[in-house]
Enzyme design. Structure first.
Site, PDB file in Angstrom:
ATOM      1  N   ASN A   3      -1.082  18.060 -21.279  1.00  0.00           N
ATOM      2  CA  ASN A   3      -1.392  17.024 -22.267  1.00  0.00           C
ATOM      3  C   ASN A   3      -1.577  17.599 -23.665  1.00  0.00           C
ATOM      4  O   ASN A   3      -2.151  16.940 -24.536  1.00  0.00           O
ATOM      5  CB  ASN A   3      -2.654  16.262 -21.867  1.00  0.00           C
ATOM      6  N   ARG A  41       0.811  -1.237   0.000  1.00  0.00           N
ATOM      7  CA  ARG A  41       0.000   0.000   0.000  1.00  0.00           C
ATOM      8  C   ARG A  41       0.837   1.277   0.000  1.00  0.00           C
ATOM      9  O   ARG A  41       0.369   2.346   0.368  1.00  0.00           O
ATOM     10  CB  ARG A  41      -0.979   0.028   1.179  1.00  0.00           C
ATOM     11  N   GLU A  76      -4.941  16.833 -11.456  1.00  0.00           N
ATOM     12  CA  GLU A  76      -5.564  17.180 -12.732  1.00  0.00           C
ATOM     13  C   GLU A  76      -7.076  17.400 -12.623  1.00  0.00           C
ATOM     14  O   GLU A  76      -7.863  16.817 -13.366  1.00  0.00           O
ATOM     15  CB  GLU A  76      -5.243  16.114 -13.798  1.00  0.00           C
ATOM     16  N   HIS A  87       6.799   7.798 -27.941  1.00  0.00           N
ATOM     17  CA  HIS A  87       5.813   8.683 -27.316  1.00  0.00           C
ATOM     18  C   HIS A  87       6.053  10.147 -27.726  1.00  0.00           C
ATOM     19  O   HIS A  87       5.128  10.849 -28.141  1.00  0.00           O
ATOM     20  CB  HIS A  87       5.883   8.525 -25.790  1.00  0.00           C
ATOM     21  N   HIS A  96      -1.306  15.426 -26.724  1.00  0.00           N
ATOM     22  CA  HIS A  96      -1.340  14.027 -26.282  1.00  0.00           C
ATOM     23  C   HIS A  96      -2.598  13.280 -26.725  1.00  0.00           C
ATOM     24  O   HIS A  96      -2.560  12.059 -26.856  1.00  0.00           O
ATOM     25  CB  HIS A  96      -1.208  13.943 -24.757  1.00  0.00           C
ATOM     26  N   HIS A 129      -1.696  10.047 -28.378  1.00  0.00           N
ATOM     27  CA  HIS A 129      -2.032   8.723 -27.828  1.00  0.00           C
ATOM     28  C   HIS A 129      -2.753   7.865 -28.866  1.00  0.00           C
ATOM     29  O   HIS A 129      -2.573   6.647 -28.913  1.00  0.00           O
ATOM     30  CB  HIS A 129      -2.898   8.867 -26.572  1.00  0.00           C
ATOM     31  N   LYS A 166       2.642  11.214 -11.727  1.00  0.00           N
ATOM     32  CA  LYS A 166       1.742  10.345 -12.498  1.00  0.00           C
ATOM     33  C   LYS A 166       2.465   9.024 -12.747  1.00  0.00           C
ATOM     34  O   LYS A 166       3.597   9.020 -13.258  1.00  0.00           O
ATOM     35  CB  LYS A 166       1.372  10.974 -13.840  1.00  0.00           C
ATOM     36  N   ARG A 197      -3.856  21.149 -14.808  1.00  0.00           N
ATOM     37  CA  ARG A 197      -2.802  20.204 -15.195  1.00  0.00           C
ATOM     38  C   ARG A 197      -3.041  19.583 -16.574  1.00  0.00           C
ATOM     39  O   ARG A 197      -2.095  19.145 -17.232  1.00  0.00           O
ATOM     40  CB  ARG A 197      -2.645  19.113 -14.122  1.00  0.00           C
TER      41      ARG A 197
HETATM   42  P1  NAD Z   1      11.682   4.978 -22.553  1.00  0.00           P
HETATM   43  O1  NAD Z   1      11.565   4.884 -21.102  1.00  0.00           O
HETATM   44  O2  NAD Z   1      11.181   3.868 -23.378  1.00  0.00           O
HETATM   45  O3  NAD Z   1      13.208   5.264 -22.906  1.00  0.00           O
HETATM   46  C1  NAD Z   1      13.573   5.409 -24.249  1.00  0.00           C
HETATM   47  C2  NAD Z   1      14.705   4.452 -24.666  1.00  0.00           C
HETATM   48  O4  NAD Z   1      15.953   4.973 -24.228  1.00  0.00           O
HETATM   49  C3  NAD Z   1      14.603   3.061 -24.075  1.00  0.00           C
HETATM   50  O5  NAD Z   1      15.042   2.122 -25.012  1.00  0.00           O
HETATM   51  C4  NAD Z   1      15.575   3.130 -22.903  1.00  0.00           C
HETATM   52  O6  NAD Z   1      16.054   1.872 -22.524  1.00  0.00           O
HETATM   53  C5  NAD Z   1      16.658   3.992 -23.478  1.00  0.00           C
HETATM   54  N1  NAD Z   1      17.467   4.753 -22.531  1.00  0.00           N
HETATM   55  C6  NAD Z   1      17.034   5.362 -21.401  1.00  0.00           C
HETATM   56  N2  NAD Z   1      18.026   6.082 -20.880  1.00  0.00           N
HETATM   57  C7  NAD Z   1      19.104   5.914 -21.669  1.00  0.00           C
HETATM   58  C8  NAD Z   1      20.425   6.424 -21.645  1.00  0.00           C
HETATM   59  N3  NAD Z   1      20.810   7.317 -20.745  1.00  0.00           N
HETATM   60  N4  NAD Z   1      21.292   6.000 -22.600  1.00  0.00           N
HETATM   61  C9  NAD Z   1      20.884   5.131 -23.565  1.00  0.00           C
HETATM   62  N5  NAD Z   1      19.631   4.646 -23.667  1.00  0.00           N
HETATM   63  C10 NAD Z   1      18.752   5.043 -22.717  1.00  0.00           C
HETATM   64  O7  NAD Z   1      10.942   6.310 -23.103  1.00  0.00           O
HETATM   65  P2  NAD Z   1      10.824   7.794 -22.554  1.00  0.00           P
HETATM   66  O8  NAD Z   1      10.701   8.633 -23.768  1.00  0.00           O
HETATM   67  O9  NAD Z   1      11.849   8.118 -21.559  1.00  0.00           O
HETATM   68  O10 NAD Z   1       9.421   7.783 -21.782  1.00  0.00           O
HETATM   69  C11 NAD Z   1       8.218   7.542 -22.455  1.00  0.00           C
HETATM   70  C12 NAD Z   1       7.199   7.081 -21.463  1.00  0.00           C
HETATM   71  O11 NAD Z   1       6.981   8.111 -20.497  1.00  0.00           O
HETATM   72  C13 NAD Z   1       5.859   6.765 -22.058  1.00  0.00           C
HETATM   73  O12 NAD Z   1       5.405   5.537 -21.570  1.00  0.00           O
HETATM   74  C14 NAD Z   1       4.962   7.894 -21.582  1.00  0.00           C
HETATM   75  O13 NAD Z   1       3.627   7.499 -21.445  1.00  0.00           O
HETATM   76  C15 NAD Z   1       5.579   8.226 -20.273  1.00  0.00           C
HETATM   77  N6  NAD Z   1       5.313   9.600 -19.820  1.00  0.00           N
HETATM   78  C16 NAD Z   1       4.858   9.754 -18.562  1.00  0.00           C
HETATM   79  C17 NAD Z   1       4.646  11.022 -18.076  1.00  0.00           C
HETATM   80  C18 NAD Z   1       4.231  11.203 -16.647  1.00  0.00           C
HETATM   81  O14 NAD Z   1       3.875  12.316 -16.266  1.00  0.00           O
HETATM   82  N7  NAD Z   1       4.293  10.187 -15.823  1.00  0.00           N
HETATM   83  C19 NAD Z   1       4.878  12.142 -18.876  1.00  0.00           C
HETATM   84  C20 NAD Z   1       5.348  11.945 -20.174  1.00  0.00           C
HETATM   85  C21 NAD Z   1       5.563  10.662 -20.652  1.00  0.00           C
HETATM   86  N1  GLY Z   2       2.713  14.683 -18.628  1.00  0.00           N
HETATM   87  C1  GLY Z   2       1.459  15.158 -18.199  1.00  0.00           C
HETATM   88  C2  GLY Z   2       1.362  15.375 -16.748  1.00  0.00           C
HETATM   89  O1  GLY Z   2       2.275  15.109 -16.000  1.00  0.00           O
HETATM   90  O2  GLY Z   2       0.336  15.793 -16.284  1.00  0.00           O
END
Ligand code: NAD
Ligand code: GLY
Length: 364
Positions: A243, A119, A235, A263, A246, A250, A141, A239
């Site tokens: 997006n 939890r 949100e 993404h 997005h 998406h 998030k 907030r």
């Molecule tokens: P990812 O986590 O897939 O990383 C991209 C690639 O880079 C992967 O292959 C990873 O292994 C590689 N990588 C990571 N760091 C590296 C480094 N320093 N050197 C070499 N390779 C490296 O993608 P991302 O773009 O970081 O994140 C996308 C995700 O984030 C999506 O799932 C999206 O929905 C999410 N997201 C979440 C929020 C949030 O607020 N929580 C906001 C935006 C995006």
């Molecule tokens: N990336 C959108 C949010 O954090 O709200």
């Protein structure tokens, strides 16, 4: 440098700088525990687990590591369960601290695991992609994907700290750097036209990974995100502007299959579509859309949408966009630019959205 997320008892700092991963000071003051679990993936772990583990030795009796398969297509229940398997196999208690070492996929899944294991256990974000440093590691998030919709299952759960070591960006593939730039660009049209102008001027330096340019991009992005999240953590309203791009993005990700477009690539193209919708709604002029589209292209991102269905492309986009967390009673809600530097959320008639999709997508 430091940026703070102000959320009363859930407040925390974002550390931004070079070499932070190895520095003891980066971890000072974090909750102590008998055990820590570093969650990473098969690409990032070989690069950075050793240095993180060494730096954490002084804080924890045992440091475990779990390596997840890499990729957006693995952001699911099966992979999430690997984190719970590791925690339970090592008899980790409720004080165990989780460290998310990787991009947004690792960060979102580790956060969700931390929110639900016993939890709730503390976790720290150690983002290693530009996208994660400017956006996903900040604001709490957490989520996994469902085949019917992106990030549909998750929780709001804030980390104890975010540690952005800019040196980790040196090993990031070019395409991933561009994907991260999409989320940096996003902050311009929604909140800060000065940032947009700076990006136009310094895009080359950013793509060349000049440290001062990267530092400014990460700091300014985190400041804007901190300002938004500080006012609307869950949100309820404001907030949603984060997006921008997005809703269309998406649809592209889900429609093509997760991981086909990154993404950030889908968001980049989605911003062009959302800006075009804003223009059709009479909120901004064509010159603004053109300016934004040029900036997105200059970051190495696609600005024309893919075909998702040969028979009814716009219909397929609409179908996918109805599965969106902003949708209300089946009505799609879009983040639009109300004026340069200011965003809002609105519905739009299907016919108009179809026109936008037709204008913005590749023809077969
Ligand atoms: P990812 O986590 O897939 O990383 C991209 C690639 O880079 C992967 O292959 C990873 O292994 C590689 N990588 C990571 N760091 C590296 C480094 N320093 N050197 C070499 N390779 C490296 O993608 P991302 O773009 O970081 O994140 C996308 C995700 O984030 C999506 O799932 C999206 O929905 C999410 N997201 C979440 C929020 C949030 O607020 N929580 C906001 C935006 C995006
Ligand atoms: N990336 C959108 C949010 O954090 O709200």
């Amino acid at each position: 440098m430091q940026v703070r997320i102000e959320l009363a008892e859930r407040s925390y700092p974002i550390f931004i700088g070079s070499g932070l991963l190895a520095q003891a000071g980066s971890y000072a003051g974090l909750p102590r525990a008998a055990q820590a679990l570093i969650v990473s993936n098969t690409t990032v772990a070989p690069l950075y687990v050793k240095v993180l583990k060494n730096a954490l030795q002084a804080h924890y009796g045992q440091i475990h590591v779990v390596e997840l398969p890499d990729g957006e297509s693995h952001k699911d229940w099966l992979t999430l369960n690997l984190i719970f398997d590791a925690l339970l196999a090592q008899a980790c208690d409720r004080k165990t601290v989780l460290y998310a070492l990787g991009g947004g996929v690792v960060g979102d899944m580790t956060g969700f695991a931390a929110a639900s294991y016993m939890r709730g256990v503390p976790f720290v974000q150690v983002p290693t992609t530009l996208l994660a440093q400017v956006d996903s590691s900040v604001g709490g998030k957490t989520a996994i994907n469902h085949p019917l919709g992106k990030n549909m299952i998750g929780a709001f759960y804030q980390p104890q700290r975010v540690i952005c070591d800019l040196d980790t960006l040196k090993t990031l593939p070019e395409r991933e750097l561009s994907a991260g730039l999409a989320e940096v660009i996003k902050y311009g049209p929604i909140a800060d036209m000065e940032l947009l102008a700076w990006l136009e001027k310094d895009m080359e330096a950013l793509r060349a990974r000049e440290p001062s340019a990267l530092a400014h991009a990460v700091q300014r992005s985190c400041e804007i995100k901190a300002w938004v999240v500080g006012q609307d953590e869950r949100e309820a309203g404001l907030r949603a502007i984060l997006n921008f791009g997005h809703t269309f993005g998406h649809a592209i990700e889900a429609g093509l299959g997760y991981g086909v477009w990154l993404h950030g690539e889908a968001v980049g193209c989605g911003m062009v579509m959302a800006a075009t919708l804003s223009e059709r709604l009479g909120l901004v002029d064509q010159a603004f859309v053109q300016r934004l589209s040029q900036l997105i292209a200059s970051a190495g991102l696609p600005v024309t949408g893919p075909q998702l269905d040969a028979n009814d492309n716009a219909g397929r986009y609409l179908e996918l966009m109805r599965v969106d967390k902003k949708a209300e009673s089946g009505e799609i809600r879009f983040v639009v630019i109300e004026a340069p530097g200011r965003a809002g959320v609105r519905g739009a008639p299907d016919a108009l959205v179809r026109e936008v999709i037709d204008a913005c997508c590749l023809r077969q």
